[in-house]
Scaffold this motif. Sequence first.
Motif, PDB file in Angstrom:
ATOM      1  N   ILE A 246       8.707   4.577  -9.418  1.00 26.19           N
ATOM      2  CA  ILE A 246       8.351   3.167  -9.223  1.00 26.19           C
ATOM      3  C   ILE A 246       9.192   2.549  -8.104  1.00 26.19           C
ATOM      4  O   ILE A 246       8.665   1.794  -7.269  1.00 26.19           O
ATOM      5  N   LEU A 247      10.485   2.857  -8.074  1.00 26.65           N
ATOM      6  CA  LEU A 247      11.346   2.350  -6.995  1.00 26.65           C
ATOM      7  C   LEU A 247      10.849   2.808  -5.627  1.00 26.65           C
ATOM      8  O   LEU A 247      10.857   2.043  -4.657  1.00 26.65           O
ATOM      9  N   SER A 248      10.407   4.066  -5.549  1.00 32.18           N
ATOM     10  CA  SER A 248       9.919   4.593  -4.269  1.00 32.18           C
ATOM     11  C   SER A 248       8.622   3.904  -3.850  1.00 32.18           C
ATOM     12  O   SER A 248       8.391   3.653  -2.665  1.00 32.18           O
ATOM     13  N   ILE A 249       7.765   3.582  -4.839  1.00 27.39           N
ATOM     14  CA  ILE A 249       6.520   2.876  -4.526  1.00 27.39           C
ATOM     15  C   ILE A 249       6.829   1.511  -3.936  1.00 27.39           C
ATOM     16  O   ILE A 249       6.252   1.097  -2.911  1.00 27.39           O
ATOM     17  N   ILE A 250       7.767   0.804  -4.540  1.00 30.99           N
ATOM     18  CA  ILE A 250       8.129  -0.536  -4.061  1.00 30.99           C
ATOM     19  C   ILE A 250       8.671  -0.475  -2.632  1.00 30.99           C
ATOM     20  O   ILE A 250       8.268  -1.244  -1.762  1.00 30.99           O
ATOM     21  N   SER A 251       9.589   0.477  -2.383  1.00 28.82           N
ATOM     22  CA  SER A 251      10.190   0.567  -1.047  1.00 28.82           C
ATOM     23  C   SER A 251       9.173   1.013   0.007  1.00 28.82           C
ATOM     24  O   SER A 251       9.241   0.601   1.167  1.00 28.82           O
ATOM     25  N   ASN A 252       8.214   1.850  -0.405  1.00 32.33           N
ATOM     26  CA  ASN A 252       7.218   2.344   0.560  1.00 32.33           C
ATOM     27  C   ASN A 252       6.027   1.410   0.720  1.00 32.33           C
ATOM     28  O   ASN A 252       5.168   1.659   1.581  1.00 32.33           O
ATOM     29  N   LEU A 253       5.971   0.354  -0.090  1.00 27.71           N
ATOM     30  CA  LEU A 253       4.967  -0.684   0.154  1.00 27.71           C
ATOM     31  C   LEU A 253       5.320  -1.477   1.411  1.00 27.71           C
ATOM     32  O   LEU A 253       4.430  -2.026   2.070  1.00 27.71           O
ATOM     33  N   LEU A 254       6.617  -1.536   1.736  1.00 24.29           N
ATOM     34  CA  LEU A 254       7.063  -2.344   2.876  1.00 24.29           C
ATOM     35  C   LEU A 254       6.378  -1.958   4.189  1.00 24.29           C
ATOM     36  O   LEU A 254       5.809  -2.831   4.854  1.00 24.29           O
ATOM     37  N   PRO A 255       6.422  -0.667   4.609  1.00 24.25           N
ATOM     38  CA  PRO A 255       5.765  -0.338   5.887  1.00 24.25           C
ATOM     39  C   PRO A 255       4.267  -0.587   5.878  1.00 24.25           C
ATOM     40  O   PRO A 255       3.690  -0.978   6.902  1.00 24.25           O
ATOM     41  N   ILE A 256       3.611  -0.393   4.728  1.00 24.04           N
ATOM     42  CA  ILE A 256       2.164  -0.619   4.652  1.00 24.04           C
ATOM     43  C   ILE A 256       1.851  -2.108   4.777  1.00 24.04           C
ATOM     44  O   ILE A 256       0.928  -2.509   5.499  1.00 24.04           O
ATOM     45  N   ILE A 257       2.623  -2.946   4.075  1.00 26.16           N
ATOM     46  CA  ILE A 257       2.396  -4.400   4.129  1.00 26.16           C
ATOM     47  C   ILE A 257       2.688  -4.938   5.525  1.00 26.16           C
ATOM     48  O   ILE A 257       1.941  -5.763   6.062  1.00 26.16           O
ATOM     49  N   ILE A 258       3.780  -4.465   6.148  1.00 24.48           N
ATOM     50  CA  ILE A 258       4.101  -4.891   7.512  1.00 24.48           C
ATOM     51  C   ILE A 258       3.003  -4.446   8.474  1.00 24.48           C
ATOM     52  O   ILE A 258       2.572  -5.208   9.345  1.00 24.48           O
ATOM     53  N   LEU A 259       2.534  -3.211   8.301  1.00 20.09           N
ATOM     54  CA  LEU A 259       1.490  -2.658   9.172  1.00 20.09           C
ATOM     55  C   LEU A 259       0.226  -3.517   9.139  1.00 20.09           C
ATOM     56  O   LEU A 259      -0.260  -3.978  10.188  1.00 20.09           O
ATOM     57  N   PHE A 260      -0.308  -3.747   7.945  1.00 20.28           N
ATOM     58  CA  PHE A 260      -1.557  -4.516   7.849  1.00 20.28           C
ATOM     59  C   PHE A 260      -1.336  -5.997   8.144  1.00 20.28           C
ATOM     60  O   PHE A 260      -2.238  -6.680   8.653  1.00 20.28           O
ATOM     61  N   GLY A 261      -0.139  -6.501   7.830  1.00 22.29           N
ATOM     62  CA  GLY A 261       0.177  -7.887   8.163  1.00 22.29           C
ATOM     63  C   GLY A 261       0.152  -8.120   9.666  1.00 22.29           C
ATOM     64  O   GLY A 261      -0.435  -9.099  10.154  1.00 22.29           O
ATOM     65  N   VAL A 262       0.772  -7.212  10.417  1.00 21.11           N
ATOM     66  CA  VAL A 262       0.780  -7.305  11.884  1.00 21.11           C
ATOM     67  C   VAL A 262      -0.639  -7.170  12.427  1.00 21.11           C
ATOM     68  O   VAL A 262      -1.031  -7.905  13.351  1.00 21.11           O
ATOM     69  N   MET A 263      -1.432  -6.243  11.881  1.00 21.55           N
ATOM     70  CA  MET A 263      -2.822  -6.088  12.320  1.00 21.55           C
ATOM     71  C   MET A 263      -3.601  -7.392  12.136  1.00 21.55           C
ATOM     72  O   MET A 263      -4.394  -7.794  13.000  1.00 21.55           O
ATOM     73  N   GLY A 264      -3.365  -8.051  10.996  1.00 20.58           N
ATOM     74  CA  GLY A 264      -4.050  -9.317  10.733  1.00 20.58           C
ATOM     75  C   GLY A 264      -3.598 -10.420  11.661  1.00 20.58           C
ATOM     76  O   GLY A 264      -4.425 -11.152  12.226  1.00 20.58           O
ATOM     77  N   TYR A 265      -2.281 -10.556  11.855  1.00 19.42           N
ATOM     78  CA  TYR A 265      -1.749 -11.605  12.727  1.00 19.42           C
ATOM     79  C   TYR A 265      -2.187 -11.425  14.183  1.00 19.42           C
ATOM     80  O   TYR A 265      -2.463 -12.403  14.883  1.00 19.42           O
ATOM     81  N   LEU A 266      -2.232 -10.175  14.657  1.00 24.45           N
ATOM     82  CA  LEU A 266      -2.567  -9.908  16.064  1.00 24.45           C
ATOM     83  C   LEU A 266      -4.053  -9.643  16.276  1.00 24.45           C
ATOM     84  O   LEU A 266      -4.472  -9.296  17.391  1.00 24.45           O
ATOM     85  N   ASP A 267      -4.860  -9.786  15.221  1.00 23.93           N
ATOM     86  CA  ASP A 267      -6.303  -9.577  15.293  1.00 23.93           C
ATOM     87  C   ASP A 267      -6.650  -8.163  15.784  1.00 23.93           C
ATOM     88  O   ASP A 267      -7.570  -7.976  16.580  1.00 23.93           O
ATOM     89  N   ILE A 268      -5.889  -7.171  15.314  1.00 30.70           N
ATOM     90  CA  ILE A 268      -6.204  -5.766  15.611  1.00 30.70           C
ATOM     91  C   ILE A 268      -7.150  -5.289  14.520  1.00 30.70           C
ATOM     92  O   ILE A 268      -6.792  -5.218  13.348  1.00 30.70           O
ATOM     93  N   LYS A 269      -8.360  -4.984  14.902  1.00 36.61           N
ATOM     94  CA  LYS A 269      -9.392  -4.674  13.919  1.00 36.61           C
ATOM     95  C   LYS A 269      -9.234  -3.258  13.342  1.00 36.61           C
ATOM     96  O   LYS A 269      -8.714  -2.368  14.008  1.00 36.61           O
ATOM     97  N   ILE A 270      -9.677  -3.100  12.113  1.00 36.57           N
ATOM     98  CA  ILE A 270      -9.738  -1.774  11.503  1.00 36.57           C
ATOM     99  C   ILE A 270     -10.952  -1.070  12.097  1.00 36.57           C
ATOM    100  O   ILE A 270     -12.101  -1.417  11.801  1.00 36.57           O
ATOM    101  N   SER A 271     -10.696  -0.095  12.959  1.00 30.35           N
ATOM    102  CA  SER A 271     -11.765   0.602  13.672  1.00 30.35           C
ATOM    103  C   SER A 271     -11.700   2.085  13.327  1.00 30.35           C
ATOM    104  O   SER A 271     -10.970   2.487  12.414  1.00 30.35           O
TER     105      SER A 271
END
Length: 559
Positions: free
Chosen positions: A444-469
């Motif tokens: 569970i601890l590893s899941i929480i820590s590894n959510l960070l790069p995924i959330i940052i990744l998709f957050g940046v895609m959303g903010y910069l309007d980089i589409k899921i292609s």
Amino acid sequence: MKVKKLLILLFIFFISLLPLKHIKVSNALSIWFPQNKKEYIKFIKFQKDFGNDDVIIVITEKNKDVKIKGIVKTERFRLKNKFIYIFQPVSYPEYEKMSEKIIKEIKEEFGNEALYGGISVIYDALNKETQKNTKIFVLISYFFILIFLSLLIRNFKKIMIVLFLITLNTSLVLSLLSVMGFSINIITSILPTLILIYSLQDIIHIYLRGKRNVIIPCFLTSLTTSIGFFVLLSSPIPAIKELGFFGGVSALIAFLTTFFLLEEGFKTKTVRKFKLITFPKTEYLMFILFIIFLPGFKNLKVDTNTIELLPRNNKIKKDSESIKNILGDYIPLIFSTDTLNMKSSSLIELKKNLKIQKIIQKKGKFYIFFAISPVSAKKLKEKINKIKGILSKYTNKNFEPEGYLPLYVHIIEYVTKTQLFGFLLSALSIFGLFFIFFGIKKGILSIISNLLPIIILFGVMGYLDIKISISTSIIAPILIGMVVDDSIHILYASKKSEDMEKILPSLFWTSLILFFGFFVFVFSSLKTIYYFGILSSLAVISAFIGDGIFLANFLKMRK
């Protein structure tokens, strides 16, 4: 490395080089659309009944008769001081085998000064950009790797051994790709670079910590990396399936060759420990980062635009815009119906409202021709729905879009499925392994820590309007398999009661090579690969922060 073993390896290496000369580059239609789907079957039936709707447009000052094998119909007319040629090639699937040759011959006839347009012309330009990019990626990767190895190892013999191993791994996988009859495409063009950087990770861990100390965690990281790739086999898009298979195989080959070939004596002297950065309230800092990047998710969009994959200065991209300025919309969008029973006045009004180019009858069907410019799949879907809505006002007959363009619309559905299903399958498989090997609490601890790069990744895609292609849809499943590597080494060290600060140097160096390895893709002339490089590099940094700081602190606090 013993002489006998080296000679055997050199023999294997040179044998593996032989199939490489047969590798081709192809972004053919069949690699983007599953051929067992009803949409593709319908497309092939239309091609058989009607003919090819993928026309090749040429605008030139030359007036000449052109006869090219594979062209079944040619229209020519004059517009001011220009001659317009519209070539209709043979139908799919035969056209896929001939398209490159046909386009090459047409260009040889009219020269570089002419303007060229059409769907297959765009794909031909993608082929050339892909071929150029693949070579650039490999050259720049070796440049970064040489600098990296010179800074870390500083031993000529060991550097040569490392270069040989990573080159051998790359050659073996690409040879397998060639022998199995696959071609390099815009998606698999990243494969050689990925093999190089993934092959290097285990070597670094062996060099800094010793072969015996890292064989189990390195096996687990190779397994999770291969899982991240193999889940792409669930994608409906054949090009992504190919990357999934050969990427997964490459991770396993890299592990086997590395641990079979490198001797225990490859280890360096004792490396200075990295001081663990500690935070009294680690969970608060992670919570703040989640709050910052989560709102970007609401801006995420799924779309793809083939012509926008090409660089701004690409000739075909410029030609397409010039043709639009001269002819207006020029790519055929065709609707069909079994009967067309309406008053002539209604038909005149319909033509006026929808700018119908022509209506023809063939094999018991009526085909209504419209025209559009190259657009994204999402905009094309909106255009098709708008036309169907207007047509329904004039007749109760059913109108169906035909040909390549409605097939292209389904790519949104395929990309969405790749991203969501691939991500979930990858996460469930990999974190399931964590629970098995490290227990529920640490899992569970590893899941929480590894959510960070995924959330940052998709957050940046959303903010910069980089589409899921097409290309960005592969990031999440691959990165899930990759970002957990540091977690595995940290959790394994914790399980064996190792000093956490002793393993941080190898995590730092492997994260560094991954960062620069992915950063290589920013040199791509193809926008979609450029975004893949930027986002993957960002995810590597986020993963190191999530594991090297947050997870390590969580484990230290809970001792």
